[in-house]
Design a protein around this motif. Structure first.
Motif, mmCIF file in Angstrom:
data_model
loop_
_atom_site.group_PDB
_atom_site.id
_atom_site.type_symbol
_atom_site.label_atom_id
_atom_site.label_comp_id
_atom_site.label_asym_id
_atom_site.label_seq_id
_atom_site.Cartn_x
_atom_site.Cartn_y
_atom_site.Cartn_z
ATOM 1 N N UNK A 86 0.719 -0.802 0.236
ATOM 2 C CA UNK A 86 0.017 -0.462 0.008
ATOM 3 C C UNK A 86 1.001 0.947 -0.063
ATOM 4 N N UNK A 87 2.071 1.075 0.547
ATOM 5 C CA UNK A 87 2.639 2.223 1.221
ATOM 6 C C UNK A 87 3.904 1.994 0.693
ATOM 7 N N UNK A 88 5.176 2.656 0.953
ATOM 8 C CA UNK A 88 6.757 2.632 1.026
ATOM 9 C C UNK A 88 7.331 3.709 1.264
ATOM 10 N N UNK A 89 8.753 3.400 2.208
ATOM 11 C CA UNK A 89 9.236 4.640 2.761
ATOM 12 C C UNK A 89 10.444 3.799 2.274
ATOM 13 N N UNK A 90 11.642 4.558 1.950
ATOM 14 C CA UNK A 90 13.217 4.268 2.030
ATOM 15 C C UNK A 90 14.443 4.726 2.243
ATOM 16 N N UNK A 91 15.167 4.557 2.306
ATOM 17 C CA UNK A 91 16.538 5.872 2.572
ATOM 18 C C UNK A 91 17.192 4.962 2.907
ATOM 19 N N UNK A 92 18.401 5.941 1.555
ATOM 20 C CA UNK A 92 20.091 4.893 2.565
ATOM 21 C C UNK A 92 21.292 5.821 2.929
ATOM 22 N N UNK A 93 21.686 5.117 3.393
ATOM 23 C CA UNK A 93 23.014 5.638 4.166
ATOM 24 C C UNK A 93 24.158 4.993 3.563
ATOM 25 N N UNK A 94 25.513 6.295 4.005
ATOM 26 C CA UNK A 94 26.841 5.883 4.015
ATOM 27 C C UNK A 94 27.690 6.545 4.743
ATOM 28 N N UNK A 95 28.772 5.227 5.546
ATOM 29 C CA UNK A 95 29.314 6.069 6.150
ATOM 30 C C UNK A 95 30.677 5.450 6.463
ATOM 31 N N UNK A 96 31.258 6.096 6.711
ATOM 32 C CA UNK A 96 33.404 6.262 6.350
ATOM 33 C C UNK A 96 33.619 6.405 7.444
ATOM 34 N N UNK A 97 34.698 7.319 7.008
ATOM 35 C CA UNK A 97 35.995 8.653 7.577
ATOM 36 C C UNK A 97 36.352 9.725 6.636
ATOM 37 N N UNK A 98 37.824 9.772 7.286
ATOM 38 C CA UNK A 98 38.686 10.691 6.266
ATOM 39 C C UNK A 98 38.868 9.593 5.213
ATOM 40 N N UNK A 99 39.282 8.741 5.135
ATOM 41 C CA UNK A 99 39.751 7.710 4.269
ATOM 42 C C UNK A 99 38.847 7.085 3.219
ATOM 43 N N UNK A 100 36.794 7.690 2.983
ATOM 44 C CA UNK A 100 36.779 7.241 2.593
ATOM 45 C C UNK A 100 35.360 6.544 2.967
ATOM 46 N N UNK A 101 34.552 6.284 2.018
ATOM 47 C CA UNK A 101 33.455 5.159 3.051
ATOM 48 C C UNK A 101 33.775 4.339 3.077
ATOM 49 N N UNK A 102 33.183 3.500 4.681
ATOM 50 C CA UNK A 102 33.433 1.579 4.939
ATOM 51 C C UNK A 102 32.673 1.008 4.803
ATOM 52 N N UNK A 103 31.336 1.765 4.485
ATOM 53 C CA UNK A 103 30.154 0.769 4.521
ATOM 54 C C UNK A 103 28.616 1.992 3.923
ATOM 55 N N UNK A 104 27.278 1.520 3.280
ATOM 56 C CA UNK A 104 26.487 1.763 3.071
ATOM 57 C C UNK A 104 25.482 0.904 3.322
ATOM 58 N N UNK A 105 24.362 1.148 3.613
ATOM 59 C CA UNK A 105 22.909 0.473 3.246
ATOM 60 C C UNK A 105 21.651 1.849 2.900
ATOM 61 N N UNK A 106 20.689 0.656 2.702
ATOM 62 C CA UNK A 106 19.595 1.104 2.169
ATOM 63 C C UNK A 106 18.462 0.513 2.592
ATOM 64 N N UNK A 107 18.138 1.672 3.532
ATOM 65 C CA UNK A 107 16.666 0.913 4.917
ATOM 66 C C UNK A 107 15.018 0.794 4.312
ATOM 67 N N UNK A 108 14.072 0.040 3.443
ATOM 68 C CA UNK A 108 12.987 0.533 3.761
ATOM 69 C C UNK A 108 11.395 -0.360 4.260
ATOM 70 N N UNK A 109 10.564 0.103 4.126
ATOM 71 C CA UNK A 109 9.338 -1.047 4.966
ATOM 72 C C UNK A 109 8.052 -0.016 3.972
ATOM 73 N N UNK A 110 7.153 -1.245 3.752
ATOM 74 C CA UNK A 110 6.485 -1.160 3.064
ATOM 75 C C UNK A 110 5.293 -1.603 4.244
ATOM 76 N N UNK A 111 4.051 -1.104 3.519
ATOM 77 C CA UNK A 111 2.921 -1.533 4.718
ATOM 78 C C UNK A 111 1.767 -1.895 4.382
ATOM 79 N N UNK A 112 1.069 -2.938 4.383
ATOM 80 C CA UNK A 112 0.623 -3.773 3.398
ATOM 81 C C UNK A 112 -1.039 -3.386 3.921
ATOM 82 N N UNK A 113 -1.989 -3.916 2.479
ATOM 83 C CA UNK A 113 -3.560 -3.843 3.165
ATOM 84 C C UNK A 113 -3.586 -3.711 4.696
#
Length: 218
Positions: A86-113
């Motif tokens: 029915x509805x969807x929400x999502x966001x991405x994320x990038x983590x790291x330090x001065x040496x550059x990104x160490x990991x990334x993520x994507x997170x979503x939630x889907x609501x059903x009827x």
């Protein structure tokens, strides 16, 4: 016919529609991810709306075996179309330090009827992930003259979560996890620039657990 002789009237209970939820509140925050993943990071913009917000990265005829798309790729329309999203929400994320990104993520939630719809979708997805364990998903896009392969391993199924490690042929390794609570399915992908995490899908499952707790409090 006397009134007493008439058959009893049974009224079937109608499934209650899901309440309107603030899905963005279910997604993890930057501070929560810093604590859980051990890296300071930045959140991408919030994407939310109806089922048309699901991703179209993989087409219906692009993948073999098609049932393994959900394990390898997040929030795909071709996967969630089987349910009553029915509805969807999502966001991405990038983590790291001065040496550059160490990991990334994507997170979503889907609501059903309804909660039953969410549970039914999750049960079917968990079964597919389990059957895809050890398999290689092959993508072929004739229009783009492109081909790719993703190896799905380490599938673990729990009561309300399922997880897997996916090795894409481009060299990236990602943690995938799904979870279900009430009328919502949460969909998580985390990648580590340094390669596969020796803890398997620990981080992705931890984030899924956090999101499921938030659903219970909303």
């Amino acid at each position: 016919m006397r009134v007493a002789d008439r058959p009893a009237l049974h009224i079937a209970e109608v499934a209650k529609p899901s309440p309107v939820r603030a899905l963005d509140q279910i997604l993890p925050s930057a501070d929560e991810l810093t604590t859980m993943l051990g890296a300071v990071g930045l959140m991408g913009p919030l994407v939310e709306g109806g089922a048309d917000m699901l991703l179209h990265s993989v087409g219906e005829a692009d993948a073999t075996p098609a049932d393994c798309v959900g394990a390898a790729y997040r929030l795909q329309k071709v996967v969630y179309d089987a349910g009553s999203a029915r509805t969807v929400a999502s966001r991405s994320w990038a983590g790291g330090d001065a040496n550059g990104p160490s990991s990334t993520g994507a997170f979503g939630v889907v609501q059903f009827a309804t909660p039953d719809d969410a549970q039914e979708f999750f049960a079917a997805a968990a079964d597919k992930w389990h059957r895809c364990n050890g398999q290689t998903l092959v993508l072929q896009r004739p229009d783009a003259h492109a081909q790719g392969a993703s190896r799905i391993t380490g599938v673990a199924v729990d009561r309300d979560t399922v997880s897997a490690v996916v090795m894409h042929d481009g060299g990236s390794t990602v943690q995938r996890a799904l979870g279900v609570a009430s009328d919502c399915v949460v969909d998580v992908e985390i990648s580590d620039v340094a390669g596969a995490d020796p803890m398997g899908t620990h981080d992705a499952v931890a984030v899924v657990d956090l999101m499921l707790q938030k659903i219970g409090m909303s």
